[in-house]
Design a protein around this motif. Sequence first.
Motif, PDB file in Angstrom:
ATOM      1  N   ILE A  74       3.534  13.641   3.599  1.00 26.87           N
ATOM      2  CA  ILE A  74       2.863  13.311   2.338  1.00 26.87           C
ATOM      3  C   ILE A  74       1.597  14.150   2.184  1.00 26.87           C
ATOM      4  O   ILE A  74       0.765  14.209   3.085  1.00 26.87           O
ATOM      5  N   SER A  90      -5.934   9.549  -1.808  1.00 27.91           N
ATOM      6  CA  SER A  90      -4.770   9.710  -2.672  1.00 27.91           C
ATOM      7  C   SER A  90      -4.837   8.655  -3.770  1.00 27.91           C
ATOM      8  O   SER A  90      -5.462   7.609  -3.604  1.00 27.91           O
ATOM      9  N   ASP A  92      -1.747   7.956  -5.094  1.00 24.58           N
ATOM     10  CA  ASP A  92      -0.306   7.705  -5.076  1.00 24.58           C
ATOM     11  C   ASP A  92      -0.021   6.425  -4.288  1.00 24.58           C
ATOM     12  O   ASP A  92      -0.308   6.336  -3.089  1.00 24.58           O
ATOM     13  N   TYR A  93       0.574   5.457  -4.958  1.00 25.06           N
ATOM     14  CA  TYR A  93       0.862   4.173  -4.322  1.00 25.06           C
ATOM     15  C   TYR A  93       1.804   4.326  -3.133  1.00 25.06           C
ATOM     16  O   TYR A  93       1.671   3.629  -2.128  1.00 25.06           O
ATOM     17  N   ASN A  94       2.753   5.250  -3.220  1.00 26.75           N
ATOM     18  CA  ASN A  94       3.679   5.469  -2.108  1.00 26.75           C
ATOM     19  C   ASN A  94       2.947   5.976  -0.870  1.00 26.75           C
ATOM     20  O   ASN A  94       3.269   5.584   0.248  1.00 26.75           O
ATOM     21  N   ALA A  95       1.965   6.856  -1.061  1.00 26.48           N
ATOM     22  CA  ALA A  95       1.141   7.330   0.057  1.00 26.48           C
ATOM     23  C   ALA A  95       0.351   6.162   0.645  1.00 26.48           C
ATOM     24  O   ALA A  95       0.248   6.020   1.861  1.00 26.48           O
ATOM     25  N   ARG A  97       1.128   3.019   0.736  1.00 27.47           N
ATOM     26  CA  ARG A  97       1.999   2.147   1.539  1.00 27.47           C
ATOM     27  C   ARG A  97       2.454   2.825   2.824  1.00 27.47           C
ATOM     28  O   ARG A  97       2.378   2.242   3.904  1.00 27.47           O
ATOM     29  N   LYS A  98       2.930   4.064   2.720  1.00 25.41           N
ATOM     30  CA  LYS A  98       3.506   4.732   3.887  1.00 25.41           C
ATOM     31  C   LYS A  98       2.444   5.051   4.940  1.00 25.41           C
ATOM     32  O   LYS A  98       2.701   4.949   6.135  1.00 25.41           O
ATOM     33  N   ASN A 100      -0.475   3.471   5.251  1.00 27.78           N
ATOM     34  CA  ASN A 100      -1.296   2.291   5.513  1.00 27.78           C
ATOM     35  C   ASN A 100      -2.764   2.566   5.171  1.00 27.78           C
ATOM     36  O   ASN A 100      -3.669   2.316   5.972  1.00 27.78           O
ATOM     37  N   GLN A 103      -7.380   0.387   0.059  1.00 24.64           N
ATOM     38  CA  GLN A 103      -7.651   0.526  -1.371  1.00 24.64           C
ATOM     39  C   GLN A 103      -9.156   0.482  -1.585  1.00 24.64           C
ATOM     40  O   GLN A 103      -9.813  -0.500  -1.266  1.00 24.64           O
ATOM     41  N   TYR A 109      -7.027   5.324  -2.985  1.00 24.87           N
ATOM     42  CA  TYR A 109      -6.709   4.926  -1.624  1.00 24.87           C
ATOM     43  C   TYR A 109      -7.332   5.917  -0.640  1.00 24.87           C
ATOM     44  O   TYR A 109      -7.273   7.127  -0.851  1.00 24.87           O
TER      45      TYR A 109
END
Length: 133
Positions: A74, A90, A92-95, A97-98, A100, A103, A109
């Motif tokens: 990522i 980031s 990017d919500y996926n970043a 989550r992946k 950790n 926020q 993030y």
Amino acid sequence: MKEGSYAVYNGKVYEAELWSELNKKGIIMIISKDDADLKKGFVRDKKFGTIKKVKRDELTDAYYIQNFVKIQGIKVKVIGEEEDNISIYSNDYNAFRKLNMNQFEPFVYVKLVKKDEIEEEFEEKGAIWGFGE
């Protein structure tokens, strides 16, 4: 890591002040770390060091550099570095989550990671002030 605004003046790369009030008047402040530039029309400034105010058309190029790293495949932005750690950012919500991440505020993030977690470091350079168009 080199990050920020840069301008090429008389064949030499200088840091450049992007958010200065001078830009509204078409003037760009270039910043030197070389005292020899004092003989080339640069002056000392208490806040920035050795500077020169130039017109945009006196520059041959201007660009902005940002630093990124890839972690677990990522791409994330580097916002700081200290010893063996690097601060990443980031939106990017996926970043989030992946990796950790924490926020900081909505859709922002951040995380402090060990440098040995980095798969790749790279910078992206983008034209500013109408250069490269």
